[in-house]
Design a protein around this motif. Structure first.
Motif, PDB file in Angstrom:
ATOM      1  N   THR A 149       0.862  -1.236  -0.160  1.00  0.00           N
ATOM      2  CA  THR A 149       0.007   0.096  -0.200  1.00  0.00           C
ATOM      3  C   THR A 149       0.822   1.418   0.056  1.00  0.00           C
ATOM      4  O   THR A 149       1.972   1.166   0.421  1.00  0.00           O
ATOM      5  CB  THR A 149      -1.099   0.030   1.329  1.00  0.00           C
ATOM      6  N   TRP A 151       1.300   5.514   0.768  1.00  0.00           N
ATOM      7  CA  TRP A 151       1.113   6.482   2.220  1.00  0.00           C
ATOM      8  C   TRP A 151       0.153   7.468   2.156  1.00  0.00           C
ATOM      9  O   TRP A 151      -0.075   8.188   3.210  1.00  0.00           O
ATOM     10  CB  TRP A 151       2.671   7.096   2.583  1.00  0.00           C
ATOM     11  N   LYS A 175       2.498  -5.222   3.583  1.00  0.00           N
ATOM     12  CA  LYS A 175       3.912  -4.378   3.498  1.00  0.00           C
ATOM     13  C   LYS A 175       3.439  -3.018   3.226  1.00  0.00           C
ATOM     14  O   LYS A 175       3.019  -2.807   2.010  1.00  0.00           O
ATOM     15  CB  LYS A 175       4.570  -4.869   2.228  1.00  0.00           C
ATOM     16  N   SER A 178       6.900   2.902   3.496  1.00  0.00           N
ATOM     17  CA  SER A 178       7.772   3.102   4.505  1.00  0.00           C
ATOM     18  C   SER A 178       7.583   4.394   5.032  1.00  0.00           C
ATOM     19  O   SER A 178       8.173   4.888   6.301  1.00  0.00           O
ATOM     20  CB  SER A 178       9.365   3.257   3.702  1.00  0.00           C
ATOM     21  N   PHE A 226      -2.170  -4.223  -4.842  1.00  0.00           N
ATOM     22  CA  PHE A 226      -1.016  -3.260  -4.843  1.00  0.00           C
ATOM     23  C   PHE A 226      -1.936  -1.788  -5.126  1.00  0.00           C
ATOM     24  O   PHE A 226      -2.674  -1.998  -6.137  1.00  0.00           O
ATOM     25  CB  PHE A 226      -0.060  -3.494  -5.754  1.00  0.00           C
ATOM     26  N   THR A 227      -1.459  -0.798  -4.355  1.00  0.00           N
ATOM     27  CA  THR A 227      -2.046   0.226  -4.741  1.00  0.00           C
ATOM     28  C   THR A 227      -0.795   1.220  -4.937  1.00  0.00           C
ATOM     29  O   THR A 227       0.093   1.290  -3.906  1.00  0.00           O
ATOM     30  CB  THR A 227      -3.050   0.966  -3.766  1.00  0.00           C
ATOM     31  N   GLY A 228      -0.348   1.984  -5.697  1.00  0.00           N
ATOM     32  CA  GLY A 228       0.795   2.861  -5.635  1.00  0.00           C
ATOM     33  C   GLY A 228       1.051   3.482  -7.307  1.00  0.00           C
ATOM     34  O   GLY A 228      -0.107   3.618  -7.906  1.00  0.00           O
ATOM     35  N   SER A 229       2.121   3.559  -7.622  1.00  0.00           N
ATOM     36  CA  SER A 229       2.420   4.182  -8.903  1.00  0.00           C
ATOM     37  C   SER A 229       2.444   3.333  -9.978  1.00  0.00           C
ATOM     38  O   SER A 229       2.586   2.220  -9.869  1.00  0.00           O
ATOM     39  CB  SER A 229       4.026   5.041  -8.856  1.00  0.00           C
ATOM     40  N   LEU A 251      -3.460   2.289  -9.706  1.00  0.00           N
ATOM     41  CA  LEU A 251      -2.321   3.256  -9.856  1.00  0.00           C
ATOM     42  C   LEU A 251      -2.437   4.576 -10.122  1.00  0.00           C
ATOM     43  O   LEU A 251      -3.363   5.288  -9.395  1.00  0.00           O
ATOM     44  CB  LEU A 251      -1.542   2.581 -11.236  1.00  0.00           C
ATOM     45  N   GLY A 252      -1.855   4.941 -10.877  1.00  0.00           N
ATOM     46  CA  GLY A 252      -2.015   6.931 -11.018  1.00  0.00           C
ATOM     47  C   GLY A 252      -3.019   7.287 -11.552  1.00  0.00           C
ATOM     48  O   GLY A 252      -3.750   6.833 -12.081  1.00  0.00           O
ATOM     49  N   CYS A 284      -4.613  10.085  -5.638  1.00  0.00           N
ATOM     50  CA  CYS A 284      -4.707   9.724  -6.755  1.00  0.00           C
ATOM     51  C   CYS A 284      -5.603   9.974  -7.616  1.00  0.00           C
ATOM     52  O   CYS A 284      -5.818  10.088  -8.728  1.00  0.00           O
ATOM     53  CB  CYS A 284      -4.824   7.723  -6.519  1.00  0.00           C
ATOM     54  N   GLU A 385       1.287  12.771 -13.969  1.00  0.00           N
ATOM     55  CA  GLU A 385       0.969  13.021 -12.528  1.00  0.00           C
ATOM     56  C   GLU A 385       2.023  13.881 -11.983  1.00  0.00           C
ATOM     57  O   GLU A 385       3.114  13.489 -12.218  1.00  0.00           O
ATOM     58  CB  GLU A 385       0.765  11.513 -11.994  1.00  0.00           C
ATOM     59  N   PHE A 452     -14.323   1.255  -6.908  1.00  0.00           N
ATOM     60  CA  PHE A 452     -13.302   2.168  -7.122  1.00  0.00           C
ATOM     61  C   PHE A 452     -12.010   1.731  -7.778  1.00  0.00           C
ATOM     62  O   PHE A 452     -11.570   0.690  -7.655  1.00  0.00           O
ATOM     63  CB  PHE A 452     -12.708   2.743  -5.953  1.00  0.00           C
TER      64      PHE A 452
HETATM   65  P1  NAP Z   1       4.836   3.633  -4.853  1.00  0.00           P
HETATM   66  O1  NAP Z   1       6.405   4.370  -4.705  1.00  0.00           O
HETATM   67  O2  NAP Z   1       4.492   2.911  -6.103  1.00  0.00           O
HETATM   68  O3  NAP Z   1       4.676   2.898  -3.552  1.00  0.00           O
HETATM   69  C1  NAP Z   1       3.882   2.097  -3.311  1.00  0.00           C
HETATM   70  C2  NAP Z   1       4.053   0.932  -2.186  1.00  0.00           C
HETATM   71  O4  NAP Z   1       4.777  -0.102  -3.109  1.00  0.00           O
HETATM   72  C3  NAP Z   1       4.887   1.077  -1.105  1.00  0.00           C
HETATM   73  O5  NAP Z   1       4.592   0.379  -0.291  1.00  0.00           O
HETATM   74  C4  NAP Z   1       6.174   0.994  -1.752  1.00  0.00           C
HETATM   75  O6  NAP Z   1       7.371   0.621  -0.699  1.00  0.00           O
HETATM   76  C5  NAP Z   1       6.063  -0.327  -2.470  1.00  0.00           C
HETATM   77  N1  NAP Z   1       7.237  -0.481  -3.744  1.00  0.00           N
HETATM   78  C6  NAP Z   1       7.924   0.503  -3.908  1.00  0.00           C
HETATM   79  N2  NAP Z   1       8.718  -0.240  -4.863  1.00  0.00           N
HETATM   80  C7  NAP Z   1       8.335  -1.618  -5.023  1.00  0.00           C
HETATM   81  C8  NAP Z   1       8.839  -2.667  -5.848  1.00  0.00           C
HETATM   82  N3  NAP Z   1       9.873  -2.367  -6.632  1.00  0.00           N
HETATM   83  N4  NAP Z   1       8.111  -3.805  -5.705  1.00  0.00           N
HETATM   84  C9  NAP Z   1       7.257  -3.932  -4.732  1.00  0.00           C
HETATM   85  N5  NAP Z   1       6.650  -2.945  -4.035  1.00  0.00           N
HETATM   86  C10 NAP Z   1       7.304  -1.733  -4.242  1.00  0.00           C
HETATM   87  O7  NAP Z   1       3.723   4.682  -4.864  1.00  0.00           O
HETATM   88  P2  NAP Z   1       3.848   5.972  -3.630  1.00  0.00           P
HETATM   89  O8  NAP Z   1       4.524   6.976  -3.835  1.00  0.00           O
HETATM   90  O9  NAP Z   1       3.558   5.375  -2.276  1.00  0.00           O
HETATM   91  O10 NAP Z   1       2.053   6.587  -3.553  1.00  0.00           O
HETATM   92  C11 NAP Z   1       1.982   7.457  -4.885  1.00  0.00           C
HETATM   93  C12 NAP Z   1       1.264   6.723  -6.149  1.00  0.00           C
HETATM   94  O11 NAP Z   1       0.193   5.871  -5.766  1.00  0.00           O
HETATM   95  C13 NAP Z   1       0.752   7.769  -6.980  1.00  0.00           C
HETATM   96  O12 NAP Z   1       1.119   7.433  -8.343  1.00  0.00           O
HETATM   97  C14 NAP Z   1      -0.739   7.579  -6.679  1.00  0.00           C
HETATM   98  O13 NAP Z   1      -1.471   8.022  -7.970  1.00  0.00           O
HETATM   99  C15 NAP Z   1      -1.026   6.194  -6.465  1.00  0.00           C
HETATM  100  N6  NAP Z   1      -2.053   5.902  -5.814  1.00  0.00           N
HETATM  101  C16 NAP Z   1      -3.275   5.255  -6.191  1.00  0.00           C
HETATM  102  C17 NAP Z   1      -4.217   4.818  -5.756  1.00  0.00           C
HETATM  103  C18 NAP Z   1      -5.472   4.339  -6.419  1.00  0.00           C
HETATM  104  O14 NAP Z   1      -6.253   3.686  -5.907  1.00  0.00           O
HETATM  105  N7  NAP Z   1      -5.792   4.053  -7.769  1.00  0.00           N
HETATM  106  C19 NAP Z   1      -4.749   5.405  -4.451  1.00  0.00           C
HETATM  107  C20 NAP Z   1      -3.453   5.897  -4.028  1.00  0.00           C
HETATM  108  C21 NAP Z   1      -2.419   6.330  -4.516  1.00  0.00           C
HETATM  109  P3  NAP Z   1       8.277   1.967  -0.051  1.00  0.00           P
HETATM  110  O15 NAP Z   1       7.253   3.119   0.744  1.00  0.00           O
HETATM  111  O16 NAP Z   1       8.957   1.188   1.195  1.00  0.00           O
HETATM  112  O17 NAP Z   1       9.006   2.455  -1.116  1.00  0.00           O
END
Ligand code: NAP
Ligand code: MG
Length: 495
Positions: A149, A151, A175, A178, A226-229, A251-252, A284, A385, A452
């Motif tokens: 997830t 932050w 996980k 950080s 997974f939610t993130g970039s 994602l983004g 996001c 983004e 969502f």
């Molecule tokens: P991120 O850098 O992709 O990190 C997300 C999670 O993935 C964190 O727990 C991170 O750990 C982990 N991670 C990083 N590199 C990884 C790898 N190589 N393998 C596996 N896991 C890995 O994203 P963020 O900066 O935390 O969040 C911002 C992004 O999330 C934006 O792009 C935003 O649009 C997107 N987001 C999307 C939604 C949605 O529902 N569509 C909602 C919220 C946010 P660490 O923290 O330890 O690096």
């Protein structure tokens, strides 16, 4: 002394096997250490996956309504601790209290929804093509789910994943980002107190590559949520395909609010301020583009600029502040680099555009709420983004042009249209390529019981929230019961 946190594996709080730790600091005051956390690696992940795998064999047999009962207690405990968790969240990632309370509330709503879903988890019964035969399809648990997830919603997003996963009978290795390990720990403490058995929920703190990717590669992990970039999401998808894991990616986004010439500008103004600068633009679903009809462009732009300049920046724990800091130094650098890119491309900085200074801001990652005017559709600030308090404003001549430009990104999460014309509204609903469309409301504001997620590079087609997420966390089993007492053959001509 800051608090020392641990991993939770197989029912026990433990340090990382390596003994290493990392610190998490308050982004509004970098002198303040929120806590120290285990810097885990594959040895810790392996233990956690083993525990989750073992626990799965009992947890899958617990009746779903009983699993739901535990989640009702989780909701009750979260309600009791709402203020305490909101304050901790503000300290660790900077959102203002009003918003961190909302984040916890979304978790509470998700808990009660998931709890009641324990008494539904509906399957299907379907007539058989043969006599004296009964057909049904039922939901089965899948196994070990890795939950990774970001932050920006440190409570809501983990609950969107963990609660449905548990109700469906899966076990978890969590996980968290950080930047928000303390809020994640508060959630795990509540799950334990509510009665989740040892091994069913495990949390392993540490980096994306050292913990997250190890989970993705692990042969004994069945599901990745997974939610993130988008960049990390693509890597996960690639690696997970080697073991054919089921993967959900949220994602983004590069979300746009369209304002038509017939819109109520007062309403559209409140919407864009909340959408663009709420959570310091780090959602996001944040409004990153404002697409305005030429007839109201000048007027509306000056309304936005006037209000953006008056937003109160500061520590989110002080309730007079409306906008908190960026989450960390890197994020603020990214924001500033995009402002420079925008200027270089010919956009005009009409509000903000620099690191914020002033009373109470010198030790935090604050950035002034920024408005870039005269942005055109192919500039990078119109397509990429930014994830910060920066709004790109684009002028258009018609609804068709507005929709075309809104769709002109690789993302497709949220979208919004302000108009009083019902025909405009329905055209936009049909033609905006986004998972979510709001009419006369900002691009942010998801409700826990609605699907969502997004289209294009915002995800891989799954949805969280509401009833849809239960499809991700369960597997269909098709069952035929033949009570005819003889061999009956389907799919052949029995006549
Ligand atoms: P991120 O850098 O992709 O990190 C997300 C999670 O993935 C964190 O727990 C991170 O750990 C982990 N991670 C990083 N590199 C990884 C790898 N190589 N393998 C596996 N896991 C890995 O994203 P963020 O900066 O935390 O969040 C911002 C992004 O999330 C934006 O792009 C935003 O649009 C997107 N987001 C999307 C939604 C949605 O529902 N569509 C909602 C919220 C946010 P660490 O923290 O330890 O690096
Ligand atoms: Mg922090």
């Amino acid at each position: 002394m800051s608090k020392k946190y641990q991993n939770y594996i197989n029912g026990k709080w433990v340090d990382a096997k390596s003994g290493k730790t990392f610190e998490n600091r308050n982004p509004a005051n970098w002198d303040e250490v929120v806590g120290t956390f285990p810097l885990s690696n594959k040895d810790d992940v392996n233990e956690a996956v083993k525990a989750a795998r073992t626990a799965f064999e009992e947890w899958r047999l617990v009746p779903a309504p009983k699993r739901g009962d535990i989640l009702r207690k989780v909701g009750d405990l979260m309600t009791e601790r709402k203020e305490q968790i909101a304050r901790l969240m503000t300290q660790e990632m900077g959102k203002v209290l009003l918003e961190t309370r909302g984040d916890v509330q979304e978790g509470i709503d998700t808990a009660y929804y998931a709890s009641s879903e324990g008494r539904r988890l509906f399957g299907h019964t379907v007539p058989s093509e043969l006599p004296n035969k009964f057909n049904m399809a039922v939901r089965m648990p899948i196994g070990v789910a890795a939950i990774i997830t970001p932050w920006n919603f440190p409570m809501a997003i983990p609950t969107w994943k963990i609660f449905p996963a548990l109700v469906c009978g899966n076990t978890i290795v969590f996980k968290p980002a950080s930047d928000t390990p303390a809020t994640a720990t508060a959630l795990v403490e509540i799950l334990i107190e509510a009665g989740v058995p040892p091994g069913v929920v495990n949390i392993v703190h540490g980096g994306g590559s050292e913990v997250g990717m190890v989970l993705v590669e692990h042969p004994d992990v069945d599901l990745i949520s997974f939610t993130g970039s988008t960049g990390v999401g693509k890597k996960i998808s690639e690696v997970a395909s080697k073991t054919l894991k089921r993967v959900s990616l949220e994602l983004g986004g590069k979300n746009a609010q369209i304002v038509m010439d017939d819109a109520r500008l007062d309403l559209a103004l409140e919407g864009v301020l909340w959408g663009a600068f709420g959570t310091t633009g780090q959602r996001c679903t944040a409004t990153s583009r404002l697409i305005v009809h030429e007839k109201v462009y000048d007027k509306f732009l000056s309304m936005v600029v006037d209000k953006a300049q008056k937003l109160h920046l500061g520590d989110g724990l002080d309730e007079k502040n409306e906008v908190g800091p960026c989450v960390n130094e890197n994020q603020r650098k990214t924001v500033d680099s995009y402002v420079q890119i925008g200027k270089g491309e010919g956009a005009k900085v009409v509000a903000g555009g620099k690191v914020a200074s002033g009373n109470g801001l010198s030790k935090g990652w604050f950035y002034e709420p920024t408005v870039l005017a005269d942005v055109t559709e192919n500039m990078r600030v119109a397509k990429e983004e930014i994830f910060g308090p920066v709004l790109s404003v684009i002028k258009v001549r018609s609804l068709d042009e507005a929709i075309r430009i809104a769709n002109n990104t690789t993302y497709g999460l949220s979208s919004s249209v302000y108009t009083q014309d019902i025909n405009n509204a329905y055209h936009a609903i049909r033609d905006l390529k986004a998972g979510i469309t709001y009419i006369n409301a900002p691009t942010i504001g998801a409700e826990a019981h609605m699907p969502f997620g997004g289209v294009k590079e915002t995800g891989n087609g799954h949805r969280e929230g509401g009833w849809t997420v239960y499809d991700f966390f369960s597997e269909w089993k098709t069952v035929y019961v033949d009570y005819s007492g003889k061999l009956q053959r389907a799919q052949i001509d029995n006549a």
